[in-house]
Design an enzyme around this catalytic site. Structure first.
Site, mmCIF file in Angstrom:
data_model
loop_
_atom_site.group_PDB
_atom_site.id
_atom_site.type_symbol
_atom_site.label_atom_id
_atom_site.label_comp_id
_atom_site.label_asym_id
_atom_site.label_seq_id
_atom_site.Cartn_x
_atom_site.Cartn_y
_atom_site.Cartn_z
ATOM 1 N N SER A 257 0.828 -1.198 0.005
ATOM 2 C CA SER A 257 -0.003 0.041 -0.076
ATOM 3 C C SER A 257 0.957 1.151 -0.010
ATOM 4 C CB SER A 257 -0.858 0.116 1.245
ATOM 5 O OG SER A 257 -0.086 0.180 2.492
ATOM 6 N N LYS A 258 0.290 2.255 -0.363
ATOM 7 C CA LYS A 258 0.767 3.837 -0.302
ATOM 8 C C LYS A 258 1.488 4.186 0.615
ATOM 9 C CE LYS A 258 1.517 7.533 -3.111
ATOM 10 N NZ LYS A 258 2.264 7.357 -4.287
ATOM 11 N N ARG A 259 0.935 3.381 1.996
ATOM 12 C CA ARG A 259 1.437 4.034 3.303
ATOM 13 C C ARG A 259 3.091 3.696 3.516
ATOM 14 N NH1 ARG A 259 -0.063 1.072 6.806
ATOM 15 N NH2 ARG A 259 -1.264 -0.497 5.701
ATOM 16 N N GLN A 260 3.602 2.587 2.796
ATOM 17 C CA GLN A 260 4.880 2.087 3.013
ATOM 18 C C GLN A 260 5.738 2.606 1.958
ATOM 19 O OE1 GLN A 260 5.663 -1.410 4.999
ATOM 20 N NE2 GLN A 260 3.710 -1.594 6.000
ATOM 21 N N GLY A 261 5.187 3.430 0.939
ATOM 22 C CA GLY A 261 6.071 3.501 -0.234
ATOM 23 C C GLY A 261 5.521 3.701 -1.599
#
Length: 484
Positions: A257-261
């Protein structure tokens, strides 16, 4: 029966923004499967959710697929005999089949508002239900009640009538036999109140009419398959063969997901990951080439030759950025220099470098290619080749102002007069001549030259530095310190 002599697969994204790296992997697996089996790869745009549609997303998607090298055989821009390839242009087709399902009693009208549905789900959760589902109350409406509500202009959706107390089984080409209790399957909305079909309904209609033989998609759609199979049965059709590929995971094994990159294919390309490297890396997420293939670098043509569904794994695949960086670095080292330079020009220009001398930029790229993992690292490595002034600390200045350094600079400056072009091969013999003439060698010879040319005590081989700078700039920098 499904015609396995005429393989047809599709990639069917929604135009809701960027191409997720997981979507790229789905597209790639479909492409490889089609090409391996001499089949067709179709692009279909599932744009029935008009509220989530993003302007320009389709154009961006097509551009990204082409830049990656995944050319489709039918779809937007190129057409085909099974079009249109935008679901929003196929509404009359869906209307025909929704009327068939209603007349058969396999679908029904439901008139609850969004607020009523939300309240229904809240109540079920409070009462301890394992999952909140539509309570199927509209199934009990009489024909007259339905007609009256429609006459009054009350908004409605059309739902699938899922049979109760039975099971749906199907064979997944990756996971084997999957069986799901229909009591756990919601009466899925088939047609929304805006007249647009849902993904589930349009998906089945289009896959059948476009003669899709194999549906290869992410495992998040696995629980939706019973709804699709029930629709196939109700319409009297044979379902496509199905294969659900594993999720791509973060290193902590959560869903990517976008949260981790970065998760957008476009972001990776923008940072200078080469399309060939990205395809190679993504192909190995959840698939392996089999025994006897002990290498990790594969061209797209090699992947086509080796790819089979049987070698797709069932467990999630971890997205290892370090592995991607390594692989991209390997590709950069061996990439066609002219192509690499073309990719580097906009990156250098955006970083503020003067790229007017394009031949110099090419020399810079040649020099730094073994020191970078991705192309957006070029500007940092290129800095030494574009300095107008060399900044030194006091100790370095003292070294360059010594008699020994002056003699080296004077000898080197004189010998440069006999050169038209400096190459990586010619510069070392030139320094050897300076050594013989001055008697100065080792660090006392090489360090002053390196400091004068780069302002750094360590770095690339001196011949490479001189080649990139060019004869005129090498002379300018040497003379600058000779006259200091």
């Amino acid at each position: 029966m499904t015609d396995l002599t005429n393989i047809r697969v599709r990639f069917a994204p929604s135009p809701t923004g960027y191409l997720h790296i997981g979507g790229l992997r789905t597209a790639l697996f479909n492409y490889l499967f089609a090409r391996h089996n001499n089949g067709k790869f179709i692009l279909r745009i599932e744009d029935t959710d008009q509220q989530r549609k993003v302007e320009g997303a389709v154009e961006n998607l097509i551009k990204t697929l082409k830049s990656i090298g995944l050319e489709y055989d039918e779809g937007p821009e190129i057409g085909g005999e099974y079009g249109p390839y935008f679901q929003s242009q196929r509404l009359d087709i869906y209307k025909k089949y929704i009327e068939q399902l209603l007349s058969q009693g396999d679908a029904y009208y439901a008139f609850e508002t969004a607020e009523e549905i939300e309240e229904m789900r809240k109540l079920q959760i409070e009462q301890g239900a394992a999952q909140a589902m539509y309570d199927r109350s509209a199934r009990n409406l009489t024909k007259e009640q339905v007609e009256e509500k429609i006459k009054q202009g009350i908004p409605y959706v059309i739902r699938l009538k899922v049979p109760q107390n039975s099971e749906v089984s199907f064979n997944d080409l990756i996971r084997g036999t999957v069986t799901i209790d229909t009591n756990l399957v919601d009466d899925q909305v088939l047609m929304k109140s805006d007249g647009y079909p849902t993904y589930h309904f349009a998906n089945v209609i289009d896959d059948h009419l476009m003669q899709i033989t194999h549906v290869i998609r992410g495992e998040e759609w696995l629980t939706s398959v019973p709804k699709h199979i029930l629709l196939y049965k109700a319409l009297g059709w044979e379902a496509s063969l199905m294969a659900h590929v594993p999720l791509i995971l973060n290193p902590d094994r959560t869903k990517l997901s976008k949260r981790q990159g970065d998760v957008a294919t476009e972001d990776f390309l923008r940072k200078g990951y080469l399309p060939d490297a990205l395809v190679n890396f993504i192909a190995l997420l959840g698939w392996n080439p089999g025994e006897g293939e002990n290498k990790e670098i594969f061209s797209l043509e090699e992947l086509v030759k080796l790819f089979t569904i049987e070698r797709v794994q069932t467990s999630g695949a971890v997205f290892n950025l370090e592995k991607l960086n390594w692989m991209n670095a390997e590709y950069i080292k061996n990439y066609d220099m002219n192509k690499l330079a073309e990719l580097a020009f906009p990156i250098m220009e955006n970083a503020g470098f003067d790229i007017t001398d394009r031949e110099k930029v090419k020399r810079v790229v040649f020099a730094v290619r073994t020191y970078i993992n991705k192309l957006d690292e070029i500007p940092v490595q290129a800095e030494r080749y574009y300095k107008s002034n060399i900044e030194l600390n006091e100790m370095q200045k003292e070294m360059l102002s010594s008699d020994s350094s002056k003699r080296v600079f004077e000898s080197l400056s004189n010998k440069l007069n006999g050169f038209n072009v400096i190459t990586t091969e010619s510069f070392k013999p030139l320094l050897n001549e300076v050594q013989k003439e001055t008697g100065i060698k080792g660090k006392n010879l090489f360090m002053p030259v390196r400091l004068a040319l780069t302002g750094e005590e360590h770095g690339p081989e001196l011949g490479l530095v001189a080649y990139v700078l060019g004869k005129d700039e090498v002379e300018r920098r040497i003379k600058m310190f000779l006259n200091m």
